[in-house]
Design an enzyme around this catalytic site. Sequence first.
Site, PDB file in Angstrom:
ATOM      1  N   HIS A 156      -4.563 119.431  38.139  1.00  0.00           N
ATOM      2  CA  HIS A 156      -3.844 120.053  39.252  1.00  0.00           C
ATOM      3  C   HIS A 156      -4.491 121.397  39.566  1.00  0.00           C
ATOM      4  O   HIS A 156      -4.524 122.263  38.684  1.00  0.00           O
ATOM      5  CB  HIS A 156      -2.369 120.241  38.885  1.00  0.00           C
ATOM      6  CG  HIS A 156      -1.681 118.954  38.540  1.00  0.00           C
ATOM      7  ND1 HIS A 156      -1.816 118.349  37.301  1.00  0.00           N
ATOM      8  CD2 HIS A 156      -0.901 118.135  39.285  1.00  0.00           C
ATOM      9  CE1 HIS A 156      -1.123 117.213  37.314  1.00  0.00           C
ATOM     10  NE2 HIS A 156      -0.558 117.062  38.490  1.00  0.00           N
ATOM     11  N   ASP A 194      -4.429 117.019  41.948  1.00  0.00           N
ATOM     12  CA  ASP A 194      -3.226 116.790  42.740  1.00  0.00           C
ATOM     13  C   ASP A 194      -2.518 118.110  43.057  1.00  0.00           C
ATOM     14  O   ASP A 194      -2.751 119.124  42.401  1.00  0.00           O
ATOM     15  CB  ASP A 194      -2.228 115.918  41.955  1.00  0.00           C
ATOM     16  CG  ASP A 194      -2.693 114.478  41.822  1.00  0.00           C
ATOM     17  OD1 ASP A 194      -3.820 114.162  42.246  1.00  0.00           O
ATOM     18  OD2 ASP A 194      -1.911 113.670  41.280  1.00  0.00           O
ATOM     19  N   ASP A 195      -1.627 118.031  44.016  1.00  0.00           N
ATOM     20  CA  ASP A 195      -0.631 119.078  44.337  1.00  0.00           C
ATOM     21  C   ASP A 195      -1.171 120.262  45.139  1.00  0.00           C
ATOM     22  O   ASP A 195      -0.399 121.152  45.476  1.00  0.00           O
ATOM     23  CB  ASP A 195       0.082 119.626  43.085  1.00  0.00           C
ATOM     24  CG  ASP A 195       0.925 118.578  42.377  1.00  0.00           C
ATOM     25  OD1 ASP A 195       0.867 117.393  42.774  1.00  0.00           O
ATOM     26  OD2 ASP A 195       1.637 118.937  41.422  1.00  0.00           O
TER      27      ASP A 195
HETATM   28 ZN    ZN Z   1       1.744 115.689  41.878  1.00  0.00          ZN
END
Ligand code: ZN
Length: 236
Positions: A203, A61-62
């Site tokens: 991440h 993610d991110d």
């Molecule tokens: Zn996130």
Amino acid sequence: MRLVSRRTVLAAALAADLALLGWLGRTLADRVQRSGAAVSQTALLQAEKPEEAKFAALTFDDGPDSRYTPLLLDGLRERGIRASFFLMGERIPGNEELVRRMKREGHLIGNHGYRHEQLTHLRPEQAWEEIERTNRLLEEITGERPRYLRPPYGAWNEGLENQLDMTSVFWSVDSLDWELQDKKRIVERVLKDLEDGDMILMHDIFSTSVEAALELADRLTAEGYLFVTADELLIE
Ligand code: ZN
């Protein structure tokens, strides 16, 4: 029984997928001659009893992140592993080539909102716009409308679910990589909890996360795990 047949189908589909990837046939085959680690995912796919394979999904993610995402993509490509990336809209401008590379290399590209807002705290039309803005960007770059959404913080509700024509994707093992920021501790934490069929949350915005992900890839491959994308793990 159902699980076994799902796995057989999945392994066969993966083998077909991989056979289609030209670079795997050439580059990886060359590496396979030299490196034990790179053999394993291919070897597992060609094993006599693919139904005995275990499955896991690495999800990130991110991103995209111009510093760390390329390193992660390099490492995944070397190992013949496909992962899932849930991208933040505001981090996409300037990183379009990374997004194109993800698609080219067979990774799943999903939506992680535009500004990482907690969607359940927004009015429905604002939440929709957060998601839609990222969908539009991704569709412009890849030519494909994202079908999978990972809501920031995993914050989600039925109202949002009904409003969207997307599949929400959560996780089953949280690496806590953003908090630990220590390769060894991240790896240990994931290995402690991981079971067949798990979806690992990471991440790709920290160097320690990328290092941990690649070490996990090698250690789990050695344990007989095949890496699949989030959508493949969701098949039932
Ligand atoms: Zn996130």
